[in-house]
Design an enzyme around this catalytic site. Structure first.
Site, PDB file in Angstrom:
ATOM      1  N   ASP A  63      59.445  22.807  45.890  1.00 58.07           N
ATOM      2  CA  ASP A  63      59.841  22.037  47.065  1.00 58.07           C
ATOM      3  C   ASP A  63      59.173  20.668  47.089  1.00 58.07           C
ATOM      4  O   ASP A  63      59.760  19.695  47.566  1.00 58.07           O
ATOM      5  CB  ASP A  63      59.495  22.815  48.343  1.00 58.07           C
ATOM      6  CG  ASP A  63      60.462  23.966  48.587  1.00 58.07           C
ATOM      7  OD1 ASP A  63      61.565  23.950  48.007  1.00 58.07           O
ATOM      8  OD2 ASP A  63      60.118  24.884  49.358  1.00 58.07           O
ATOM      9  N   GLY A  64      57.954  20.576  46.573  1.00 53.14           N
ATOM     10  CA  GLY A  64      57.280  19.281  46.523  1.00 53.14           C
ATOM     11  C   GLY A  64      58.031  18.279  45.656  1.00 53.14           C
ATOM     12  O   GLY A  64      58.163  17.103  46.011  1.00 53.14           O
ATOM     13  N   ASN A  78      60.684  16.359  55.338  1.00 56.45           N
ATOM     14  CA  ASN A  78      60.004  17.462  56.010  1.00 56.45           C
ATOM     15  C   ASN A  78      59.263  17.030  57.266  1.00 56.45           C
ATOM     16  O   ASN A  78      59.534  17.540  58.350  1.00 56.45           O
ATOM     17  CB  ASN A  78      59.009  18.144  55.062  1.00 56.45           C
ATOM     18  CG  ASN A  78      59.604  19.343  54.366  1.00 56.45           C
ATOM     19  OD1 ASN A  78      60.778  19.640  54.514  1.00 56.45           O
ATOM     20  ND2 ASN A  78      58.793  20.030  53.572  1.00 56.45           N
ATOM     21  N   ALA A 109      57.602  24.395  56.932  1.00 60.37           N
ATOM     22  CA  ALA A 109      56.487  23.906  56.107  1.00 60.37           C
ATOM     23  C   ALA A 109      55.211  23.836  56.953  1.00 60.37           C
ATOM     24  O   ALA A 109      54.801  24.834  57.546  1.00 60.37           O
ATOM     25  CB  ALA A 109      56.864  22.556  55.502  1.00 60.37           C
ATOM     26  N   TYR A 110      54.569  22.682  57.032  1.00 60.66           N
ATOM     27  CA  TYR A 110      53.297  22.551  57.756  1.00 60.66           C
ATOM     28  C   TYR A 110      53.468  22.923  59.231  1.00 60.66           C
ATOM     29  O   TYR A 110      52.600  23.543  59.843  1.00 60.66           O
ATOM     30  CB  TYR A 110      52.806  21.115  57.613  1.00 60.66           C
ATOM     31  CG  TYR A 110      51.343  20.887  57.978  1.00 60.66           C
ATOM     32  CD1 TYR A 110      50.528  21.917  58.458  1.00 60.66           C
ATOM     33  CD2 TYR A 110      50.780  19.622  57.819  1.00 60.66           C
ATOM     34  CE1 TYR A 110      49.194  21.670  58.779  1.00 60.66           C
ATOM     35  CE2 TYR A 110      49.452  19.383  58.132  1.00 60.66           C
ATOM     36  CZ  TYR A 110      48.672  20.418  58.616  1.00 60.66           C
ATOM     37  OH  TYR A 110      47.362  20.175  58.939  1.00 60.66           O
ATOM     38  N   SER A 156      52.942  26.553  59.648  1.00 59.65           N
ATOM     39  CA  SER A 156      51.531  26.928  59.528  1.00 59.65           C
ATOM     40  C   SER A 156      50.742  26.594  60.788  1.00 59.65           C
ATOM     41  O   SER A 156      49.739  27.241  61.091  1.00 59.65           O
ATOM     42  CB  SER A 156      50.894  26.213  58.332  1.00 59.65           C
ATOM     43  OG  SER A 156      51.535  26.563  57.127  1.00 59.65           O
TER      44      SER A 156
END
Length: 282
Positions: free
Chosen positions: A66-67, A140, A182-183, A186
């Protein structure tokens, strides 16, 4: 003449980039690789200047996780070039193919046997004395975060030009629906289906009573002003842009045009979510 770009992960994708390039050239396709990546994987003869890489491409292949997909979108989104993702990473939320499907996927893409999924991106504008002011895109998220451990940052937030509140936290995340897994995920933010258009504002470890995420409409505008005396880091899709000083500001809005991801069959986001997080059937 058909032109196809390749953006490989520099450590993982050398062999796959070579396979893809050979297959495409056998089909009479012009192949480009951004110069820094071409040198890193040993294909300097296919190197193309980064500034003009996306111009005239029919599509681009991202070889990595994904990066790598995020870096690829960053390179080609301003030109509206579709991206075909091949998963050489772990989660692979954004990628379409597994390595064994590489040649078949390229064959179908060249034949136009695919669909295009459009994803909202963020437009991020920086107004700063120290960091170069400018405009960036992110698929993102944009993150404003502390640079020193043991300290909070303070960010005065305005919504649509009106002051909302000042966040005291480790930082804040502005995510797209694509970036919600994503982040933002989290940091306990909501998961949003990627077909939506919205801005998701999630504080990181906030030291305040109001600590919930906000989900805002796609036409709304978020502005952040650094009010603490410590620098604040600005990170877009995992790439550090630089450090903001007191009084600097960042504005986040919906980008002018979406990112375009190639698919070969309708993706059931909820089933992808279930598979990636190992959720049980019962």
């Amino acid at each position: 003449m058909t032109a196809v770009g390749i953006v490989p992960h520099p450590q993982r994708a050398a062999a796959y980039a070579g396979r893809a390039a050979r297959f495409l050239q056998e089909q009479g396709v012009e192949v480009r690789i951004p110069a820094p990546y071409a040198e890193a994987i040993g294909l300097p003869e296919l190197a193309h200047d980064v500034e003009t890489f996306a111009a005239g491409l029919d599509f681009v292949v991202s070889l990595g996780g994904d990066g790598t997909m995020l870096r690829t979108v960053d390179l080609v989104a301003p030109e509206g070039v579709p991206v075909l993702g091949v998963n050489l990473g772990q989660m692979g939320f954004l990628t379409e193919l597994e390595p064994a499907q590489l040649e078949e996927g390229l064959r179908r893409a060249l034949a136009g046997d695919c669909e295009i999924s459009e994803r909202m991106v963020l437009a991020v504008v920086v107004d700063s004395e120290g960091l170069a002011s400018g405009k960036w895109l992110a698929l993102n998220e944009a993150v404003l975060e502390k640079c020193s451990s043991g300290h909070l940052v303070r960010l005065a937030v305005s919504i649509n030009g009106k002051f909302f509140t000042t966040y005291a936290a480790d930082g804040v995340i502005v995510a797209t629906p694509t970036g919600s897994t994503a982040y933002n995920f989290s940091a306990q933010g909501p998961i949003v289906s990627p077909g939506h258009r919205c801005l998701i504002l999630t504080p990181i470890s906030p030291h305040m009573l109001f600590h919930r995420s906000l989900v805002l409409g796609p036409e709304e505008e978020l502005e952040f002003e650094v009010t603490s005396q410590l620098p604040v880091g600005l990170v877009l899709d995992g790439r550090e842009v630089g450090r903001l000083s007191p009084g600097d500001s960042v504005t986040a809005t919906q980008g002018p045009r979406p990112a375009r991801l190639m698919t070969f069959h309708p993706r059931d986001f909820h089933q992808v979510l279930k598979a990636k997080f190992g959720l049980a059937d019962r």
